[in-house]
Design a protein around this motif. Structure first.
Motif, PDB file in Angstrom:
ATOM      1  N   UNK A  23      28.690  26.227  65.182  1.00 67.18           N
ATOM      2  CA  UNK A  23      28.754  24.865  64.647  1.00 67.18           C
ATOM      3  C   UNK A  23      29.939  24.578  63.763  1.00 67.18           C
ATOM      4  N   UNK A  24      30.920  25.468  63.726  1.00 65.87           N
ATOM      5  CA  UNK A  24      32.112  25.249  62.904  1.00 65.87           C
ATOM      6  C   UNK A  24      33.244  24.679  63.764  1.00 65.87           C
ATOM      7  N   UNK A  25      33.911  23.650  63.242  1.00 62.66           N
ATOM      8  CA  UNK A  25      35.027  23.062  63.960  1.00 62.66           C
ATOM      9  C   UNK A  25      36.352  23.610  63.443  1.00 62.66           C
ATOM     10  N   UNK A  26      37.406  23.348  64.198  1.00 61.63           N
ATOM     11  CA  UNK A  26      38.741  23.863  63.919  1.00 61.63           C
ATOM     12  C   UNK A  26      39.703  22.707  63.655  1.00 61.63           C
ATOM     13  N   UNK A  27      40.610  22.913  62.743  1.00 66.66           N
ATOM     14  CA  UNK A  27      41.729  21.993  62.553  1.00 66.66           C
ATOM     15  C   UNK A  27      43.025  22.782  62.589  1.00 66.66           C
ATOM     16  N   UNK A  28      44.104  22.103  62.920  1.00 68.52           N
ATOM     17  CA  UNK A  28      45.427  22.685  62.761  1.00 68.52           C
ATOM     18  C   UNK A  28      46.153  21.911  61.671  1.00 68.52           C
ATOM     19  N   UNK A  29      47.193  22.536  61.129  1.00 68.99           N
ATOM     20  CA  UNK A  29      47.947  21.901  60.050  1.00 68.99           C
ATOM     21  C   UNK A  29      49.414  22.275  60.187  1.00 68.99           C
ATOM     22  N   UNK A  30      50.258  21.397  59.705  1.00 72.85           N
ATOM     23  CA  UNK A  30      51.690  21.677  59.703  1.00 72.85           C
ATOM     24  C   UNK A  30      52.360  20.903  58.582  1.00 72.85           C
ATOM     25  N   UNK A  31      53.551  21.323  58.258  1.00 71.75           N
ATOM     26  CA  UNK A  31      54.368  20.609  57.281  1.00 71.75           C
ATOM     27  C   UNK A  31      55.029  19.414  57.963  1.00 71.75           C
ATOM     28  N   UNK A  32      55.462  18.424  57.192  1.00 70.53           N
ATOM     29  CA  UNK A  32      56.223  17.319  57.792  1.00 70.53           C
ATOM     30  C   UNK A  32      57.505  17.810  58.460  1.00 70.53           C
ATOM     31  N   UNK A  78      34.069  23.050  58.381  1.00 68.94           N
ATOM     32  CA  UNK A  78      35.386  23.462  58.844  1.00 68.94           C
ATOM     33  C   UNK A  78      35.431  24.981  58.886  1.00 68.94           C
ATOM     34  N   UNK A  79      35.680  25.536  60.069  1.00 65.86           N
ATOM     35  CA  UNK A  79      35.653  26.986  60.223  1.00 65.86           C
ATOM     36  C   UNK A  79      37.003  27.646  60.131  1.00 65.86           C
ATOM     37  N   UNK A  80      38.022  27.036  60.739  1.00 61.98           N
ATOM     38  CA  UNK A  80      39.357  27.639  60.774  1.00 61.98           C
ATOM     39  C   UNK A  80      40.426  26.569  60.640  1.00 61.98           C
TER      40      UNK A  80
END
Length: 630
Positions: free
Chosen positions: A539-548, A440-442
Motif C-alpha cells: 500500500x505504499x506509493x512511490x514518488x520521484x524527485x529532481x532539482x530544477x 509514501x514508501x520511496x
C-alpha cells in the motif's frame, strides 16, 4: 405509472444499498470501509456482494458495516453482483422506498451524501443516476451505430414503481451473460436507461454532463464534479491509459488535490491505487514527480526521523563525496557502510574517523561482492532494515560505470547523487514529503534516459524473472507493460516497512552468482526493478524527485527526442502508439521487427500515412540490407 415517484423529502427513506466489490486479494480495502461507513446513516439495509473470494479477516472488517455479505463466483462483473443481491433480497424488496445499485469503483464521500440524496428525493422520477453520458455517433466500442444516452452504472437509484414492476423482473431475468467489459457496457450500462425509458419510466441525473464541458465529466472533469458537490470520485482518472488522458489534458494531480481540499482522506486512495494500478501508470496519471528547490520549504524539525544511511562503497576514493551527501540530511543519522574486503574497510573507516560524528552510530561491514550493492543491502544490512530502529533508510552506493564511457558514467552518477541529497535544503524537502504523506514508501531520481536507451526498454530481459520472484514474494501488483517504475541506479530513500517483502526474503549470496551474473536477467538486475512493486503490495506509493537544474536538462532533451520521433507518424500520442502496436511490437532493435513494423501494416493504414512501399524507397533498401545481415 405513478405521478410521484418519491416520498416527501422530510420522510425517512427506507433505502436498500447493494454494493458490489471485487478485490484481487480477497480483501476489503480501507476506502471501501470509509464509503460504507458514510452510507450507513442513509441506508436501512446494506448488502455487500463480493465477486471472487473473501478472506476471514476481510469478512470481519465488514461486521457492523454490511447487514448481509454475499460471496459469489467472479462472473458478470458488478452487474452479476447486483443481480445476485437483488435475488437475495427477493420479495422483501417491497419493504424499501429506494434501491441503490453501486460498486467499489469510486472514492468517497468526497462531498456529503445528504444534500444530493435530499435533492434527488424531491425529483418525481422512477430511477436516477449520479452522472450520465450523452449519446455518441458512432459508437466508440463498435465503430458504427450510436452509443445511446445513459446513466452511468456505478450509481443507479431505483424507486418502487420500477423495481416492483414486471418490466424490472423481466429485464434481470433476460440479462445475457457478460464475458468482457465491452459486453457489460453495451448489454447493460448503455442499454439500461434506454430500455426502461422506452417503457415509460422516468429518470433523472444528479450531475448531468450537459452542465460540464465534456461528455464524460466523471473522467474528464472529475475536479469540477467535486466542486459542484458530487460525493463520488471515480478511480478512473488515476488508472486509465496515460496517453488517452494526455489527449484530453486530464491532470490527476489536480483532481486529487481537489479531493483533499474538500476533506477526503486521500491516503485511503493512494493506498488502494498503489496496490491495484500499474505503478508507472499511477505515477504518470497522478503526476507524482516533484521538482524540489534547494531552500527548505516545509520540513518540521520537531518531528525528526530516525535515519539509517546505508552506503555500499567499492571505490574508496568516493567515500568523502558520499559522506557529504548524507551529511546534508537534517539532524542525526546512523551510518552503515558495506564494502567487499578488509583493506577497503580499514581505509573507509580511517576517512570516517576524520569527520566528527557527534555521537552517531558508525559501522563498517565487510560483505561478499556477489550481487554488489543489491546483496550488500538485502543480506548485509537486512538486520538494520528489519530491526525496527529506523523510520527511513538512505541507500547509496559508489558509482562510476566505467564500462559505459566517461561522459555517460559521469552523468549517471550526477543524476543519482544530484537528485537525492544535493543540498541541506533539498534534503529537508525530501524528508518533508515523508512527513506529509504517511503512505509514501520511496523517493528516488526519475528514469535515466540521457546516455542510455532506457525509454521503451526498461524491463530489458528482466521481466520474466521479475514475474517469478513476484509470485515467490507474494507481490500481486499489476506489472507495467513497457518499462517498470524503478530506481534505475538503485539509490533511494525509503521507509523500511515499505521494503519489508523484499528484505525479509532469505536471499543468499550464492543466488546472485559471480561477476558474470551481474547482467540483465540476473538476480541483481531483477531486484533493481522491484522496490516500488514490493512497496505497492503493502500500500505504499512511490514518488520521484529532481532539482530544477536537472529537470531543465532532462526535459529539454526528452522534448526534442519526442519531437523527432513524433514527426515520423501523424496524429497525437494515442494515434502514434496504436499505429506502432498494430504494426507489431518493436523489440530490442531487431531487424525483423524493423521490417515487420514497416511492411506488416494494413495497406489502408499505409496509404493513409503516405508510405511509398516500392523497391526504390530508401527505407525499403535499408530494411532489406538489415535483414540480409541477420
Amino acid at each position: 405509472m405513478s405521478a410521484d415517484a418519491t416520498p416527501a423529502a422530510a420522510t425517512v427513506v427506507r433505502r436498500l444499498i447493494i454494493y458490489a466489490v471485487w478485490d484481487r486479494r480477497g480483501e476489503i480495502e480501507d476506502y471501501v470501509l470509509f464509503a460504507l461507513d458514510a452510507l450507513r446513516s442513509h441506508a436501512t439495509r446494506i448488502v455487500v456482494v463480493v465477486n471472487g473470494t473473501l478472506t476471514p479477516a476481510a469478512r470481519d472488517r465488514l461486521d457492523g458495516r454490511a447487514d448481509v455479505v454475499i460471496v459469489r463466483e467472479n462472473v458478470g462483473f458488478d452487474i452479476g453482483a447486483h443481480k445476485a443481491g437483488l435475488e437475495h433480497v427477493g420479495v422483501s424488496v417491497s419493504d424499501y422506498d429506494e434501491i441503490i445499485l453501486t460498486n467499489d469503483t469510486w472514492f468517497g464521500p468526497v462531498r456529503p451524501f445528504a444534500p444530493v440524496l435530499e435533492r434527488m428525493a424531491a425529483a418525481p422520477v422512477d430511477f436516477w443516476g449520479m452522472t450520465d453520458h450523452p449519446a455518441l455517433d458512432p459508437n466508440p466500442f463498435t465503430g458504427k451505430d450510436v452509443l445511446p444516452y445513459h446513466l452511468q452504472s456505478f450509481w443507479i437509484a431505483v424507486r418502487p414503481q420500477l423495481f416492483l414492476s414486471e418490466a424490472w423482473r423481466d429485464y434481470w431475468h433476460a440479462l445475457p451473460e457478460m464475458a468482457t467489459v465491452q459486453d457489460a457496457v453495451l448489454l447493460h450500462e448503455a442499454n439500461f436507461t434506454r430500455h426502461f425509458a422506452e417503457q415509460g419510466f422516468r429518470h433523472a441525473v444528479a450531475f448531468p454532463s450537459s452542465d460540464f464541458p465534456s461528455e464524460h465529466p466523471a473522467l474528464f472533469n472529475a475536479d469540477l464534479l467535486i466542486e459542484a458537490g458530487c460525493p463520488l470520485l471515480k478511480r478512473r482518472p488515476f488508472l486509465h491509459w496515460p496517453p488517452f488522458l494526455d489527449r484530453h489534458a486530464v491532470i490527476g494531480r489536480w483532481v486529487m488535490e481537489t479531493a483533499e481540499r474538500h476533506g477526503y482522506p486521500i491516503d485511503l486512495a493512494w493506498r488502494s491505487l498503489a496496490r491495484n494500478v500499474e505503478p508507472r501508470v499511477l505515477y504518470t496519471d497522478a503526476a507524482m514527480h516533484r521538482v524540489l528547490p534547494h531552500r527548505d520549504t516545509g520540513y518540521d524539525p520537531s518531528r525528526p526521523f530516525r535515519i539509517a544511511a546505508l552506503l555500499h562503497i567499492f571505490y574508496v576514493e568516493m567515500t568523502d563525496e558520499m559522506l557529504d551527501l548524507v551529511d546534508a540530511l537534517p539532524g542525526a543519522y546512523d551510518l552503515f557502510v558495506t564494502t567487499p574486503d578488509a583493506d577497503r574497510a580499514a581505509a573507509i573507516a580511517a576517512l570516517i574517523d576524520q569527520r566528527p560524528r557527534e555521537g552517531r552510530a558508525v559501522e563498517v561491514r565487510v560483505v561478499e561482492n556477489a550481487g554488489r550493492d543489491q546483496s550488500a543491502f538485502l543480506i548485509g544490512c537486512r538486520d538494520v532494515v528489519l530491526g525496527g530502529g529506523y523510520d527511513l533508510i538512505v541507500k547509496l552506493h559508489s558509482k562510476k560505470t566505467p564500462q559505459d564511457g566517461f561522459n555517460v558514467g559521469r552523468h549517471f552518477k550526477a543524476q543519482q547523487f544530484g537528485n537525492l541529497l544535493p543540498s541541506p535544503g533539498y534534503a529537508a524537502n525530501i524528508l518533508a514529503m515523508f512527513q506529509k504523506e504517511p503512505g509514501l514508501g520511496l523517493i528516488y531520481p526519475p528514469m535515466i534516459h540521457l546516455g542510455y536507451p532506457t525509454m521503451g526498454r526498461g524491463w530489458w530481459s528482466n521481466k520474466s524473472g521479475f514475474e517469478e520472484y513476484c509470485r515467490e514474494l507474494g507481490i500481486r501488483v499489476p506489472l507495467d507493460e513497457i518499462s517498470p517504475l524503478a530506481p534505475y541506479g538503485s539509490m533511494y530513500i525509503a521507509r523500511p516497512e515499505a521494503l519489508r517483502l523484499l528484505v525479509e526474503h532469505p536471499w543468499t549470496y550464492d543466488e546472485f552468482g559471480g561477476a558474470e551474473a551481474y547482467r540483465d536477467g540476473g538476480l541483481a538486475h531483477v531486484l533493481e526493478r522491484m522496490p516500488s512493486y514490493a512497496a505497492a503490495e503493502l500500500g505504499y506509493h512511490t514518488r520521484t524527485a529532481s532539482t530544477p537544474e536537472y529537470m531543465s536538462i532532462s526535459h529539454t532533451s526528452m522534448q526534442f527526442n519526442f519531437d523527432q520521433l513524433s514527426a515520423t507518424i501523424p496524429g497525437d500520442s494515442v494515434d502514434r502508439i496504436m499505429f506502432i502496436k498494430r504494426a507489431g511490437y518493436v523489440g530490442q532493435g531487431r531487424a525483423r521487427d524493423f521490417v515487420r513494423m514497416y511492411f506488416g501494416l494494413h495497406p489502408r493504414i499505409g496509404r493513409r500515412l503516405g508510405w511509398m512501399i516500392d523497391p526504390s524507397n530508401r527505407l525499403v533498401r535499408l530494411a532489406s540490407r538489415l535483414t540480409r545481415r541477420r
